[in-house]
Design a protein around this motif. Sequence first.
Motif, PDB file in Angstrom:
ATOM      1  N   MET A   1      33.358 -44.895 -44.398  1.00 54.93           N
ATOM      2  CA  MET A   1      32.472 -45.782 -45.144  1.00 54.93           C
ATOM      3  C   MET A   1      31.019 -45.325 -45.019  1.00 54.93           C
ATOM      4  SD  MET A   1      32.548 -49.952 -45.284  1.00 54.93           S
ATOM      5  CE  MET A   1      31.587 -50.359 -43.819  1.00 54.93           C
ATOM      6  N   GLN A   2      30.620 -44.914 -43.796  1.00 52.16           N
ATOM      7  CA  GLN A   2      29.259 -44.417 -43.621  1.00 52.16           C
ATOM      8  C   GLN A   2      29.079 -43.067 -44.310  1.00 52.16           C
ATOM      9  OE1 GLN A   2      25.923 -43.697 -40.121  1.00 52.16           O
ATOM     10  NE2 GLN A   2      27.695 -44.973 -39.698  1.00 52.16           N
ATOM     11  N   ALA A   3      30.120 -42.246 -44.312  1.00 56.77           N
ATOM     12  CA  ALA A   3      30.056 -40.966 -45.015  1.00 56.77           C
ATOM     13  C   ALA A   3      29.833 -41.187 -46.508  1.00 56.77           C
ATOM     14  CB  ALA A   3      31.345 -40.175 -44.780  1.00 56.77           C
ATOM     15  N   LEU A   4      30.538 -42.161 -47.055  1.00 56.42           N
ATOM     16  CA  LEU A   4      30.409 -42.466 -48.483  1.00 56.42           C
ATOM     17  C   LEU A   4      28.970 -42.832 -48.838  1.00 56.42           C
ATOM     18  CD1 LEU A   4      32.142 -42.782 -51.066  1.00 56.42           C
ATOM     19  CD2 LEU A   4      32.424 -45.187 -50.466  1.00 56.42           C
TER      20      LEU A   4
ATOM     21  N   ARG B   1      25.442 -36.689 -50.595  1.00 60.09           N
ATOM     22  CA  ARG B   1      24.475 -36.210 -51.591  1.00 60.09           C
ATOM     23  C   ARG B   1      25.062 -35.171 -52.539  1.00 60.09           C
ATOM     24  NH1 ARG B   1      19.208 -35.099 -47.647  1.00 60.09           N
ATOM     25  NH2 ARG B   1      18.786 -37.294 -47.085  1.00 60.09           N
ATOM     26  N   GLY B   2      26.297 -34.791 -52.296  1.00 55.47           N
ATOM     27  CA  GLY B   2      26.929 -33.793 -53.153  1.00 55.47           C
ATOM     28  C   GLY B   2      27.493 -32.633 -52.344  1.00 55.47           C
ATOM     29  N   GLY B   3      28.328 -31.811 -52.996  1.00 53.00           N
ATOM     30  CA  GLY B   3      28.911 -30.645 -52.348  1.00 53.00           C
ATOM     31  C   GLY B   3      29.968 -30.995 -51.327  1.00 53.00           C
ATOM     32  N   LYS B   4      30.050 -30.175 -50.260  1.00 55.77           N
ATOM     33  CA  LYS B   4      31.036 -30.377 -49.201  1.00 55.77           C
ATOM     34  C   LYS B   4      30.311 -30.849 -47.944  1.00 55.77           C
ATOM     35  CE  LYS B   4      34.254 -26.878 -50.913  1.00 55.77           C
ATOM     36  NZ  LYS B   4      34.988 -25.619 -50.592  1.00 55.77           N
ATOM     37  N   MET B   5      30.649 -32.038 -47.484  1.00 57.42           N
ATOM     38  CA  MET B   5      29.954 -32.654 -46.361  1.00 57.42           C
ATOM     39  C   MET B   5      30.950 -33.109 -45.301  1.00 57.42           C
ATOM     40  SD  MET B   5      27.824 -36.240 -46.259  1.00 57.42           S
ATOM     41  CE  MET B   5      29.339 -37.179 -45.992  1.00 57.42           C
ATOM     42  N   LEU B   6      30.622 -32.850 -44.033  1.00 57.37           N
ATOM     43  CA  LEU B   6      31.381 -33.383 -42.908  1.00 57.37           C
ATOM     44  C   LEU B   6      30.506 -34.426 -42.222  1.00 57.37           C
ATOM     45  CD1 LEU B   6      33.819 -33.287 -40.912  1.00 57.37           C
ATOM     46  CD2 LEU B   6      32.531 -31.561 -39.626  1.00 57.37           C
ATOM     47  N   PHE B   7      31.070 -35.584 -41.942  1.00 60.56           N
ATOM     48  CA  PHE B   7      30.339 -36.656 -41.267  1.00 60.56           C
ATOM     49  C   PHE B   7      30.908 -36.853 -39.876  1.00 60.56           C
ATOM     50  CE2 PHE B   7      29.989 -41.025 -39.855  1.00 60.56           C
ATOM     51  CZ  PHE B   7      28.628 -41.275 -40.012  1.00 60.56           C
ATOM     52  N   LEU B   8      30.014 -36.954 -38.881  1.00 57.74           N
ATOM     53  CA  LEU B   8      30.401 -37.275 -37.506  1.00 57.74           C
ATOM     54  C   LEU B   8      29.633 -38.515 -37.070  1.00 57.74           C
ATOM     55  CD1 LEU B   8      30.307 -33.728 -35.822  1.00 57.74           C
ATOM     56  CD2 LEU B   8      32.319 -34.960 -36.686  1.00 57.74           C
ATOM     57  N   GLY B   9      30.353 -39.542 -36.652  1.00 56.50           N
ATOM     58  CA  GLY B   9      29.745 -40.784 -36.206  1.00 56.50           C
ATOM     59  C   GLY B   9      29.668 -40.828 -34.695  1.00 56.50           C
ATOM     60  N   LEU B  10      28.458 -40.707 -34.156  1.00 57.20           N
ATOM     61  CA  LEU B  10      28.249 -40.678 -32.711  1.00 57.20           C
ATOM     62  C   LEU B  10      28.007 -42.097 -32.226  1.00 57.20           C
ATOM     63  CD1 LEU B  10      25.747 -37.668 -32.685  1.00 57.20           C
ATOM     64  CD2 LEU B  10      28.244 -37.590 -32.515  1.00 57.20           C
ATOM     65  N   GLY B  11      29.072 -42.769 -31.824  1.00 58.59           N
ATOM     66  CA  GLY B  11      28.970 -44.157 -31.397  1.00 58.59           C
ATOM     67  C   GLY B  11      29.687 -44.377 -30.087  1.00 58.59           C
TER      68      GLY B  11
ATOM     69  N   LEU C   1      34.017 -41.456 -31.439  1.00 60.14           N
ATOM     70  CA  LEU C   1      33.565 -40.423 -32.367  1.00 60.14           C
ATOM     71  C   LEU C   1      34.315 -40.589 -33.674  1.00 60.14           C
ATOM     72  CD1 LEU C   1      31.976 -37.797 -33.001  1.00 60.14           C
ATOM     73  CD2 LEU C   1      33.978 -36.538 -32.164  1.00 60.14           C
ATOM     74  N   GLY C   2      33.604 -40.981 -34.716  1.00 57.16           N
ATOM     75  CA  GLY C   2      34.217 -41.102 -36.036  1.00 57.16           C
ATOM     76  C   GLY C   2      34.032 -39.822 -36.825  1.00 57.16           C
ATOM     77  N   SER C   3      34.904 -39.591 -37.802  1.00 61.14           N
ATOM     78  CA  SER C   3      34.778 -38.377 -38.613  1.00 61.14           C
ATOM     79  C   SER C   3      35.371 -38.600 -39.997  1.00 61.14           C
ATOM     80  CB  SER C   3      35.470 -37.187 -37.929  1.00 61.14           C
ATOM     81  OG  SER C   3      36.821 -37.487 -37.637  1.00 61.14           O
TER      82      SER C   3
ATOM     83  N   VAL D   1      26.577 -34.323 -41.453  1.00 62.80           N
ATOM     84  CA  VAL D   1      25.726 -35.496 -41.301  1.00 62.80           C
ATOM     85  C   VAL D   1      26.097 -36.203 -40.006  1.00 62.80           C
ATOM     86  CG1 VAL D   1      25.075 -37.745 -42.258  1.00 62.80           C
ATOM     87  CG2 VAL D   1      25.419 -35.798 -43.779  1.00 62.80           C
ATOM     88  N   LEU D   2      25.087 -36.491 -39.177  1.00 64.05           N
ATOM     89  CA  LEU D   2      25.301 -37.153 -37.895  1.00 64.05           C
ATOM     90  C   LEU D   2      24.808 -38.590 -37.983  1.00 64.05           C
ATOM     91  CD1 LEU D   2      24.016 -34.245 -35.617  1.00 64.05           C
ATOM     92  CD2 LEU D   2      26.398 -34.857 -36.096  1.00 64.05           C
TER      93      LEU D   2
END
Length: 245
Positions: A119-122, A126-136, A139-141, A203-204
Amino acid sequence: MKAKRKPMERGAAGRQAKPVERRVLVVDVGGTNVKVRLSGSEAVHKIPSGRKMTAEGMVSAVLGLSRKWKYDAVSIGYPGMVYRNRPVVEPMNLAPGWVGFDFPRAFQRPVMILNDAAMQALGSYRGGKMLFLGLGTGLGSAAIWDGVLEPMELAHLHYRKGRTFEDYLGLRGLERLGKRKWREAVADVVARLKKAFGVDEVVLGGGQAKLLKEPPPGARLGDNANAFAGGFSLWKTAQSNIFPR
């Protein structure tokens, strides 16, 4: 004499006025707090969670908080695996009882459930290929490949010395390593995963991301508010890109 019918309201360009957008309540469930925000409002409300928080307890607390609010639908960011709009694994840092819980019935409204990192990644995309890591707390991904969202479960994969990525990048890792070594671990994991997945950027986000002095090369810092942006957009985005059929 018959009364004349009023013409349909139209916009400035003579087109039919757009329908009023539905009001959405976003509930971002975390291991430390449940964060709640209503569309149209900037206020973020926090409810303490922790290992005693059940699904029923969460809903009861949110309904108590929002009893005077008006909303049409609910988006839930869930700290665990979600499939076809339902949690399929109990959360690591909360009490059991989430799998099989009837959220639409409890809220008496339509509900969309998505992994919290997804949900936070969404909301961060901003476009292209993105990996999201949630440091809480954990660890979300999640990843987004050219507009297609893919929730991921990288947290419990082996990293080093018999420990997982979450053991290093989550809250336990921060407490064990201290800030300096934790930052080094974040930079190392970002470099490894960026290369492994061939993404344009990492994105962190998450509550601990603010402890980074600056993002590692190839990464940028997200914002916890992006979780709410993602929750609001769930009701506007084509579901085929979010929920598998």
